[in-house]
Motif scaffolding. Structure first.
Motif, PDB file in Angstrom:
ATOM      1  N   UNK A 100       3.794  -3.528  -0.778  1.00 10.46           N
ATOM      2  CA  UNK A 100       4.055  -3.533   0.670  1.00 10.46           C
ATOM      3  C   UNK A 100       3.761  -2.173   1.286  1.00 10.46           C
ATOM      4  N   UNK A 101       3.104  -1.336   0.520  1.00 16.10           N
ATOM      5  CA  UNK A 101       2.876   0.046   0.932  1.00 16.10           C
ATOM      6  C   UNK A 101       1.579   0.159   1.733  1.00 16.10           C
ATOM      7  N   UNK A 102       1.595   0.958   2.769  1.00 14.97           N
ATOM      8  CA  UNK A 102       0.443   1.086   3.667  1.00 14.97           C
ATOM      9  C   UNK A 102      -0.636   1.981   3.048  1.00 14.97           C
ATOM     10  N   UNK A 103      -1.884   1.905   3.568  1.00 13.13           N
ATOM     11  CA  UNK A 103      -2.963   2.730   3.000  1.00 13.13           C
ATOM     12  C   UNK A 103      -2.620   4.212   2.980  1.00 13.13           C
ATOM     13  N   UNK A 104      -2.010   4.720   4.057  1.00  8.55           N
ATOM     14  CA  UNK A 104      -1.757   6.174   4.102  1.00  8.55           C
ATOM     15  C   UNK A 104      -0.673   6.592   3.125  1.00  8.55           C
ATOM     16  N   UNK A 105       0.159   5.642   2.684  1.00 11.71           N
ATOM     17  CA  UNK A 105       1.144   5.979   1.659  1.00 11.71           C
ATOM     18  C   UNK A 105       0.557   5.773   0.273  1.00 11.71           C
ATOM     19  N   UNK A 106      -0.339   4.782   0.167  1.00 15.26           N
ATOM     20  CA  UNK A 106      -0.980   4.497  -1.114  1.00 15.26           C
ATOM     21  C   UNK A 106      -1.962   5.604  -1.476  1.00 15.26           C
ATOM     22  N   UNK A 107      -2.797   5.967  -0.511  1.00 19.19           N
ATOM     23  CA  UNK A 107      -3.844   6.960  -0.745  1.00 19.19           C
ATOM     24  C   UNK A 107      -3.805   7.954   0.415  1.00 19.19           C
ATOM     25  N   UNK A 108      -2.870   8.850   0.311  1.00 15.97           N
ATOM     26  CA  UNK A 108      -2.561   9.766   1.414  1.00 15.97           C
ATOM     27  C   UNK A 108      -3.774  10.612   1.810  1.00 15.97           C
TER      28      UNK A 108
END
Ligand SMILES: Nc1ncnc2c1ncn2[C@@H]1O[C@H](COP(=O)(O)OP(=O)(O)OP(=O)(O)O)[C@@H](O)[C@H]1O
Length: 356
Positions: free
Chosen positions: A225-233
């Motif tokens: 449920x993690x967003x792109x910016x949290x997944x691949x900062x």
């Protein structure tokens, strides 16, 4: 594993000054054996449990990564609560305590009909020695379980129910974001439902206060449920992000899951592993939504699942979106029909944790 990682970091929160009446922040000896409360909720919540030994265990409601949740009854008032008992591992006691204290600090400050209430935090062994724990949260009891339980029974939900769910969660996030709190773990099992069919946000185990000078690690919460910016900062400029947009992304995933009846960011034939999730969340083209979805629902989901967090819908924008402004009720109760009994068939995507 991510829960373990969460406990391994000593994150700190910069919170408003404690209420004068609150003992919690001045009580550091979490390992002491005491049955008096470490914390009451804010002054607007009536504090109804002042001794955890007055609670008797009725049933086990569920198990999480940090401990067990019990249904309990207050011996004198007969009020029913959920008691979340966290356990700390030896060797990581201090760090886990710090994480639990952060959760308690946030719970103590939130007081909203969109958030599951916390009535007290205790640091003692409770109920019986076999099932005792290290820190206990006395919570509002949510009789109908979680949205995950509902999905186990119904598999898919009609759009009019999804719009009610979406509105409630957005209202809760509006409240939290207004207090600078980023939840960071919005997912079906953290959205609980009471006997009136009202959905509320629960579990602040990885939440943070934004816009402080504190360094926060972003790869925490539940991977799927993690967003792109949290997944691949690095790729998605997560370093500049205050975190609120990440909660909106998670709302989009949850509502789409309610519509399609399965975790939506992985195709049915795809292997659920970290690399696939990474590709689908961070690199995949704009998602094609099912034909049967209404234009309002499609647009709502796309506003949530905008990969660039700066272009993503904000909570204020989405609260005005036609998909949630036309919802017919503040409760999902009547619309869910017979889905009041819980089931444990379905689980959230098994790759729910950040791989080491
Ligand atoms: N306040 C509550 N009222 C009723 N049931 C609850 C309450 N809090 C939790 N539960 C039940 O207990 C289960 C375990 O909750 P817990 O918060 O410990 O873990 P989780 O959110 O399921 O998993 P994780 O630890 O990965 O976040 C939930 O899935 C829910 O079914």
């Amino acid at each position: 594993m991510i829960r373990q990682r969460r406990h391994q970091r000593a994150l700190s929160l910069s919170l408003p000054a404690p209420l004068p009446s609150c003992e919690f922040l001045h009580h550091n000896n979490l390992s002491s054996s005491s049955s008096s409360p470490l914390s009451s909720t804010s002054s607007t919540n009536s504090f109804t449990v002042d001794n955890v030994l007055d609670l008797e265990k009725v049933a086990v409601l569920g198990h999480g990564h940090g401990g067990t949740v019990y249904k309990v009854r207050h011996k004198h008032s007969a009020n029913v609560y959920a008691l979340k008992v966290l356990r700390f591992d030896e060797g990581e006691m201090k760090i886990q305590q710090e994480a639990a204290v952060r959760e308690a600090e946030i719970l103590k400050r939130v007081d909203s009909s969109f958030i599951v209430k916390c009535y007290g935090v205790f640091d003692n062994e409770v109920l019986d020695t076999d099932n005792g724990g290290d820190l206990c949260f006395v919570m509002e009891y949510m009789e109908s379980g979680s949205l995950l339980d509902i999905l186990n029974i119904c598999h898919t939900l009609p759009e009019k129910v999804i719009s009610v769910v979406g509105r409630r969660v957005l209202e809760g996030l509006h409240y939290l974001h207004g207090m600078q709190i980023v939840h960071r773990d919005i997912k079906p099992s953290n959205l609980l439902i009471n006997s009136k069919g009202e959905i509320k946000i629960a579990d602040f185990g990885v939440s943070i206060v934004a816009k402080t000078n504190e360094e926060h690690e972003w790869c925490v919460g539940t991977c799927a449920y993690m967003s792109p910016e949290r997944f691949d900062s690095e790729r998605w400029n997560g370093g500049d992000c205050d975190g609120f947009a990440g909660d909106i992304w998670s709302v989009g995933v949850v509502l789409l899951e309610c519509f399609v009846g399965r975790y939506p960011l992985i195709d049915p034939g795809q292997k659920l592993d970290w690399a696939t999730l990474m590709c689908n969340i961070c690199f995949a083209e704009k998602m094609v939504l099912p034909d049967k979805a209404s234009p309002e629902f499609r647009n709502f989901v796309w506003r949530c699942l905008e990969k660039d967090w700066r272009a993503r819908g904000t909570v204020e924008e989405l609260l005005d979106h036609p998909f949630v402004t036309t919802c017919c009720s503040a409760s999902v109760e009547g619309l869910l029909g017979n889905a009041s009994e819980t089931s444990t068939q379905k689980s959230e995507p098994s790759l729910a944790k950040w791989p080491d």
